[in-house]
Design an enzyme around this catalytic site. Structure first.
Site, PDB file in Angstrom:
ATOM      1  N   GLU A   1       0.823  -1.209   0.000  1.00 26.62           N
ATOM      2  CA  GLU A   1       0.000   0.000   0.000  1.00 26.62           C
ATOM      3  C   GLU A   1       0.859   1.262   0.000  1.00 26.62           C
ATOM      4  O   GLU A   1       0.829   2.068   0.941  1.00 26.62           O
ATOM      5  CB  GLU A   1      -0.955   0.001   1.206  1.00 26.62           C
ATOM      6  CG  GLU A   1      -1.898  -1.198   1.226  1.00 26.62           C
ATOM      7  CD  GLU A   1      -2.878  -1.175   2.382  1.00 26.62           C
ATOM      8  OE1 GLU A   1      -2.676  -0.389   3.316  1.00 26.62           O
ATOM      9  OE2 GLU A   1      -3.843  -1.964   2.357  1.00 26.62           O
TER      10      GLU A   1
ATOM     11  N   GLU B   1      -4.755  -8.878   0.282  1.00 25.53           N
ATOM     12  CA  GLU B   1      -5.451  -8.678   1.558  1.00 25.53           C
ATOM     13  C   GLU B   1      -6.940  -8.546   1.285  1.00 25.53           C
ATOM     14  O   GLU B   1      -7.348  -7.873   0.343  1.00 25.53           O
ATOM     15  CB  GLU B   1      -4.991  -7.403   2.279  1.00 25.53           C
ATOM     16  CG  GLU B   1      -3.612  -7.457   2.874  1.00 25.53           C
ATOM     17  CD  GLU B   1      -3.267  -6.178   3.631  1.00 25.53           C
ATOM     18  OE1 GLU B   1      -4.196  -5.458   4.046  1.00 25.53           O
ATOM     19  OE2 GLU B   1      -2.069  -5.895   3.772  1.00 25.53           O
TER      20      GLU B   1
END
Length: 479
Positions: free
Chosen positions: A171, A373
């Site tokens: 991220e 995720e």
């Protein structure tokens, strides 16, 4: 409720993830080895739920053999975590390795492989060293970018014979967006130029590390691949009207395509560069950096998908005194009647998996990708313990099965998705929310020495991996 049986392809990865800073704790950490997260926690501990933070986390550093034993018992084929940059070195300028921490990573990787669990390693999961943040502004600095590449080379040299899945960042958009764009996290500075420099330098860093990976022939020597873990938020406009469509497109441009396009296509969208110029956002790029990005795209990407992002056109005038923010072009939209995870405040909309899968197929060359995720955070999960002490998290089982159902529909229609990684293997520390919302297959009991126990979802996950089949809600069951 009618259900349907769904089959998982035999070569489809079913794994789980964690990160170093969210699990390891500070055991063995030297005073000079704080990360940005450690710095934030020390300076702003009041905003961390009940004061819990990275200091102890789940104590994975001391209990990794116990945790890997649970991974083996569940049957996980793959486990993704990070190596903590701030811990791996004792001298960031001269790339001097902390042998004690590096040996611990040796042991973790070896234990995973010995137990039949493939390690997937991320080089930076918000773990930029605090001293580099304070002295150089972190990823604002090209010097820090170069130090990261030197750190990556140490990782390749030490673990390249055993690790087959490498990722530069997890991220990469998050820290600078929360700190420099939204100004909601320490040190609370609103500065769009810094935000964009962090974005750009992380894109360049990924390309440079890919270049290094190729120079070391790790694909040929170890059968390894290199990628990046991104968190594109699947974006939907409130309506089909042009102004709302434009709002959603702008959000996608500034936050999703900012990283997807350089990593996969090797270029920034031209419109993005024009808009940054229009709003006087200076990010100090060079032609050499742009060429490096163009020549070094990733082998594959991991995508973190949790909830949809719904937007509409702005209904108010922008305050020109505020530094440019992409929300100049949009406002959030709350969909009436949406299904919610009330504990986390996130909408539940499993079709995001299918929609992203089709986008990867149609707009990103059908590159290999996987869900890195996806998961459901729930507060006060101890309420759901049964008489034997097991947490009966049926809500998590439904959440996973519905998202996996839509993901596999995309696979059936040709999307090159190779796996699904649950967030998370165990309960763990999240930024600010700490242990408030629990995500794991494995429960961490803070009141009892962080004792571990399997939740009902862990047994369901074990059966999923073994049988390659599961039941999901039949969407054609009209009531």
């Amino acid at each position: 409720m009618k259900t349907q049986n769904i089959t998982v392809p035999n070569d489809f990865i079913i794994g789980a993830a964690l990160s170093a800073w969210q699990s390891e704790g500070w055991s063995g950490k030297k005073d000079s080895q704080d990360s940005f997260l450690d710095l934030w926690y020390k300076n702003n501990k009041d905003v961390w739920h009940n004061g819990y933070g990275p200091a102890v986390a789940t104590d994975f550093r001391n209990r990794y053999k116990e945790d890997i034993g649970y991974m083996r018992d569940i049957g996980l084929t793959h486990f993704r975590t990070s190596i903590n940059w701030s811990r791996f070195l004792v001298d960031y300028e001269n790339t001097v390795v902390d042998e004690e921490y590096a040996s611990y990573i040796d042991d973790v990787i070896d234990e995973l492989i010995a137990q039949g669990v493939e390690p997937m390693i991320c080089m930076e999961h918000y773990e930029v060293p605090a001293v580099l943040f304070e002295e150089y502004g972190g990823w604002e600095s090209k010097h820090v970018l170069n130090l990261f590449v030197q750190y990556a080379e140490k990782l390749f040299d030490r673990y390249g014979d055993r690790v087959k899945h490498w990722f530069t960042f997890n991220e990469p958009v998050v820290v600078q967006t929360r700190v420099f764009l939204d100004a909601i996290r320490y040190p609370f500075e609103q500065n769009t130029n810094k935000w964009m420099k962090w974005n750009h330098h992380k894109n360049v860093a990924t390309a440079k590390v890919v270049e290094l990976f190729k120079e070391k022939n790790l694909a040929e020597k170890a059968g390894a691949k290199i990628g990046v873990i991104l968190n594109p938020e699947v974006t939907y406009a409130r309506s089909s009207a042009p102004h709302d469509q434009e709002a959603a497109r702008m959000y996608d441009l500034f936050f999703n395509r900012m990283f997807l396009d350089p990593a996969i296509h090797g270029t920034y969208p031209e419109e993005l560069l024009e808009l940054l110029k229009k709003h006087n956002v200076d990010f100090d790029w060079t032609e050499e950096e742009i060429q490096t990005i163009q020549e070094n795209t990733v082998d594959y990407v991991g995508l973190n998908l949790y909830f949809p992002h719904r937007l509409q056109a702005r209904t108010s005038v922008w305050n020109e005194r505020i530094p440019f923010h992409p929300s100049y072009y949009y406002e959030k939209f709350e969909l009436p009647g949406k299904k919610m995870n009330p504990y986390r405040g996130w909408e539940i909309y499993p079709k995001i998996m299918y929609d992203m899968g089709m986008r990867m197929k149609q707009e990103y060359n059908n590159i290999e990708w996987f869900i890195a995720e996806n998961g459901m955070g729930v507060e006060n999960e101890h309420r759901f313990r049964n008489g034997e002490g097991m947490i009966e998290d049926d809500y998590r089982i439904e959440f996973i099965s519905e998202h996996l159902k839509w993901l596999l529909k995309a696979v059936e229609e040709g999307s090159n998705c190779k796996g699904y990684m649950l967030w998370a293997f165990s309960d763990n520390v999240s930024p600010m929310n700490a242990f408030k919302n629990r995500y794991g297959l494995v429960s961490i009991d803070l009141e009892k020495n962080r004792d571990r126990s399997l939740k009902k979802s862990a047994y369901w996950y074990k059966d999923l991996i073994a049988s390659k089949t599961f039941e999901a809600i039949d969407d054609k069951d009209y009531k």
